[in-house]
Enzyme design. Structure first.
Site, short mmCIF file in Angstrom:
data_model
loop_
_atom_site.label_atom_id
_atom_site.label_comp_id
_atom_site.label_asym_id
_atom_site.label_seq_id
_atom_site.Cartn_x
_atom_site.Cartn_y
_atom_site.Cartn_z
N THR A 27 -19.52 -116.11 25.56
CA THR A 27 -18.82 -114.97 24.98
C THR A 27 -19.85 -114.21 24.14
O THR A 27 -20.95 -114.69 23.91
CB THR A 27 -17.69 -115.43 24.04
OG1 THR A 27 -18.27 -116.19 22.98
CG2 THR A 27 -16.66 -116.26 24.76
N VAL A 86 -24.18 -122.75 19.63
CA VAL A 86 -24.38 -121.60 18.73
C VAL A 86 -25.31 -120.58 19.39
O VAL A 86 -26.45 -120.90 19.75
CB VAL A 86 -24.96 -122.06 17.37
CG1 VAL A 86 -25.17 -120.85 16.46
CG2 VAL A 86 -24.04 -123.08 16.71
N LYS A 87 -24.77 -119.37 19.55
CA LYS A 87 -25.54 -118.32 20.23
C LYS A 87 -26.23 -117.46 19.18
O LYS A 87 -25.57 -116.93 18.26
CB LYS A 87 -24.57 -117.48 21.07
CG LYS A 87 -25.20 -116.73 22.22
CD LYS A 87 -24.09 -116.14 23.09
CE LYS A 87 -24.65 -115.37 24.26
NZ LYS A 87 -23.58 -114.68 24.99
N LEU A 88 -27.55 -117.33 19.32
CA LEU A 88 -28.37 -116.65 18.31
C LEU A 88 -29.13 -115.50 18.97
O LEU A 88 -29.64 -115.66 20.09
CB LEU A 88 -29.40 -117.64 17.74
CG LEU A 88 -28.83 -118.88 17.06
CD1 LEU A 88 -29.90 -119.97 16.98
CD2 LEU A 88 -28.29 -118.53 15.67
#
Ligand code: G3P
Length: 217
Positions: A27, A86-88
């Site tokens: 997402t 965790v998208k960074l």
């Protein structure tokens, strides 16, 4: 190659899951906004709903662009569910945060990657996934698939364990080409997965089988 669906739409996620070939979900803030999911608590609740539908990894993106903010947000997201990754963003503080999370055993997805150099940095920072956006490169007349091949080549050279998550997939040919190159994962819209079902000879062949069956019964 693993199949992730790139959406926050629960119906589409459920449909892909029901096919039995879904390995995860990605997402981003734009995809959340598209589903009218706004506000911290609603977004958190939505991630939980997604995790309850799928068995695999669910990328949840931080909004902060500074190291401290990313750490704070990332820790909250990671604690939501064991499936959360965790998208960074691929910026200096994003790489620092990636290394921080990697050292703590929290899984990460470094997003908005548009060059091989960025992919090297993400791997060196211990990213679980790197997300090169091939469709957006194609959009500006630059060969997105070439970037996927470059990253595959470089990661193979050094045995980097970071998974190549080919993102910004637009259609079935992107999926097939990424599989040929050896991307570890692709993430795309539902149509890029269900479109793989289609072949006119399958439809013609099935119609003929059923017609012949009817003749004999
Ligand atoms: O999840 C990020 C990426 O897949 C975005 O795709 O279609 O907006 O370029 P797109």
């Amino acid at each position: 190659m693993k199949f992730f669906i790139d959406t926050a739409n629960l119906d589409q996620i459920s449909e892909a899951q029901s096919l039995g070939v879904l390995d995860g979900v990605t997402t981003n803030p734009s995809l959340m906004a598209k589903e009218d999911i706004t506000g911290k608590q609603n977004i958190i609740d939505h991630y939980k709903k997604i995790c309850n539908i799928v068995d695999g990894d669910v990328s949840a993106e931080v909004i902060s662009t500074d190291f401290e903010g990313m750490i704070k947000e990332g820790e909250i997201l990671a604690a939501l569910h064991p499936q959360i990754v965790v998208k960074l963003p691929m910026i200096k503080d994003g790489i620092k945060a990636c290394k921080y999370f990697s050292d703590k055993g929290i899984r990460t997805n470094v997003t908005l990657v548009f060059s091989a150099g960025q992919a090297i940095l993400a791997a060196k920072a211990g990213a679980t996934y790197v997300s090169p956006f091939l469709g957006r490169l194609d959009d500006i007349s630059t060969d997105g698939l070439h970037l996927i091949s470059e990253i595959r080549h470089i990661y193979n050279n050094y045995g980097f364990e970071t998974k190549i998550l080919a993102a910004s997939i637009r259609h079935t040919m992107h999926v097939i080409d990424c599989a040929k190159i050896g991307a570890d994962v692709m993430t795309g819209p539902l149509s890029s997965i269900t479109g793989l079902l289609n072949h006119p000879l399958t439809d013609i062949g099935l119609a003929k089988f059923l017609e012949d069956y009817e003749k004999g019964n």
